[in-house]
Design an enzyme around this catalytic site. Structure first.
Site, PDB file in Angstrom:
ATOM      1  N   GLU A 141      50.818 -31.967   1.287  1.00 58.49           N
ATOM      2  CA  GLU A 141      51.996 -32.678   0.773  1.00 58.49           C
ATOM      3  C   GLU A 141      51.788 -34.194   0.766  1.00 58.49           C
ATOM      4  O   GLU A 141      52.364 -34.899  -0.065  1.00 58.49           O
ATOM      5  CB  GLU A 141      53.223 -32.328   1.624  1.00 58.49           C
ATOM      6  CG  GLU A 141      54.552 -32.781   1.031  1.00 58.49           C
ATOM      7  CD  GLU A 141      54.961 -34.204   1.411  1.00 58.49           C
ATOM      8  OE1 GLU A 141      55.894 -34.752   0.787  1.00 58.49           O
ATOM      9  OE2 GLU A 141      54.345 -34.775   2.344  1.00 58.49           O
ATOM     10  N   ASP A 184      50.894 -30.533   6.853  1.00 61.83           N
ATOM     11  CA  ASP A 184      49.962 -31.658   6.974  1.00 61.83           C
ATOM     12  C   ASP A 184      50.658 -32.938   7.398  1.00 61.83           C
ATOM     13  O   ASP A 184      51.884 -33.082   7.306  1.00 61.83           O
ATOM     14  CB  ASP A 184      49.197 -31.880   5.675  1.00 61.83           C
ATOM     15  CG  ASP A 184      50.100 -32.225   4.490  1.00 61.83           C
ATOM     16  OD1 ASP A 184      51.205 -31.652   4.389  1.00 61.83           O
ATOM     17  OD2 ASP A 184      49.702 -33.063   3.665  1.00 61.83           O
TER      18      ASP A 184
END
Length: 366
Positions: free
Chosen positions: A137, A78
């Protein structure tokens, strides 16, 4: 689930810079990693040397060669939100350095690209390898894909040493600082601001706490040979309800970045004592991670990649491995100062160098 067929397949036989550009051009802001995770699964599906596991929008790929040691190499899929910096493009600065510009190039799809290429090509690494590409994350720790796997399937993360592909300028950054957020709260008495003397201004009561913070000189603490610089700072101030009302409550939010020689509990004790006389509430805390550079595998890795061992000042997921008893370091292309920046960009040569160094170590480790 997003339709991966709408995006060209990932070609892991391409050079690592081309792979970086391809995955950066697939938007995967936190919460929207599904399409990229599916592309990763499809790209590795033909690799007979890998056991593949899908966990939500995380992908785990493992060799099972019976080696004496296992290394876990992880990276998150991400990114923070896009702000006009996708699709990617190449840039060359005034000194002739070529960069790949765009969201995710630094944090941390260049590192992911290095890992994907090596995972596909290294059928006989010198150590068994568990590759992990995970989701969420960049948002709340409760959503973190690596944390989810650690809770629900910890065996997937078992290993003797771990490498997180966070940007480190191609150097080895050992461990990480811990982080703590606390609220310092003051109370007063509301009154009309035209008759302020009958009230008690809660914002004014924060002045001693702010003055103490401004005068504080943070420590630099050596841990396992690396110097970790701490930081204690005001980050948010809240208070007041209207422009003509004396506030009866004020909150100062403080962030403490502490050396990995302290536990989160010890950091909380320090902050509470520092603001003695104030109401203090710790609202979030995460332990740091010691460098682990006394571990033989870590020492072999630093020597093999020809890198300089440095401390990691920000918190990263190496702390999750450290909590599991696995020594871990950060190693990846990209300048951390460019992470999340609108002009996020990574030096092309650094991507290539990181791939070469990691490949050399994985084929000759020990």
């Amino acid at each position: 689930m997003p339709d991966a067929h709408a995006t060209p397949a990932l070609d892991l036989a391409a050079d690592v810079v081309t792979i970086t550009r391809a995955i950066c051009d697939v938007p995967s802001v936190s919460g929207d990693e599904g399409r990229l995770a599916e592309l990763v699964m499809r790209a590795l599906a033909g690799a007979a040397h890998l056991e593949l596991v899908r966990d939500g929008d995380a992908v785990v790929a493992r060799t099972n060669l019976g080696r004496d040691r296992r290394v876990v190499i992880a990276g998150h899929l991400d990114t923070v939100p896009i702000n006009g910096n996708v699709p990617t493009r190449f840039e060359t600065d005034e000194d002739g350095t070529e960069y790949l510009w765009g969201r995710g190039t630094v944090d941390m799809k260049a590192g992911v690209a290095v890992q994907l290429k090596l995972a596909a090509e290294l059928a006989e690494p010198a150590v068994d390898v568990t590759w992990v590409w995970y989701d969420h994350e960049e948002v709340s720790a409760a959503l973190n894909g690596l944390g989810r796997i650690a809770r629900t399937a910890p065996g997937l993360l078992a290993g003797d040493f771990a490498i997180l592909g966070e940007p480190s300028n191609g150097q080895v950054e050992g461990g990480c600082n811990g982080t703590l957020r606390a609220e310092v709260r003051t109370s007063g008495l509301r009154a009309h601001s035209a008759r302020s003397w009958v009230g008690d201004n809660a914002i004014h009561k924060l002045a001693p706490a702010l003055a103490k913070l401004a005068a504080y000189e943070a420590e630099t603490i050596e841990v396992d040979g690396l110097a970790y610089r701490e930081g204690l700072n005001a980050v948010i101030v809240r208070g007041g309800i209207a422009g003509n009302v004396i506030p009866d409550e004020a909150v100062l939010e403080v962030n403490y970045r502490f050396a990995p020689s302290k536990s989160a509990a010890e950091a909380a004790e320090f902050v509470t004592a520092f603001f003695d006389g104030f109401e203090v509430a710790v609202v979030d805390a995460a332990d740091g991670a010691r460098p682990g550079l006394d571990d033989p595998l870590a020492q072999e890795f630093v020597r093999a990649v020809g890198a300089e061992a440095r401390p990691k000042y920000g918190w990263t997921d190496v702390a999750r491995f450290s909590a599991m008893g696995v020594p871990a370091v950060n190693f990846g292309p990209g300048d951390p100062l460019k992470a999340h920046a609108d002009d996020e960009r990574v030096a092309v040569a650094q991507i290539v160098d990181c791939e070469r160094a990691l490949r050399a170590w994985l084929t000759a480790a020990g």
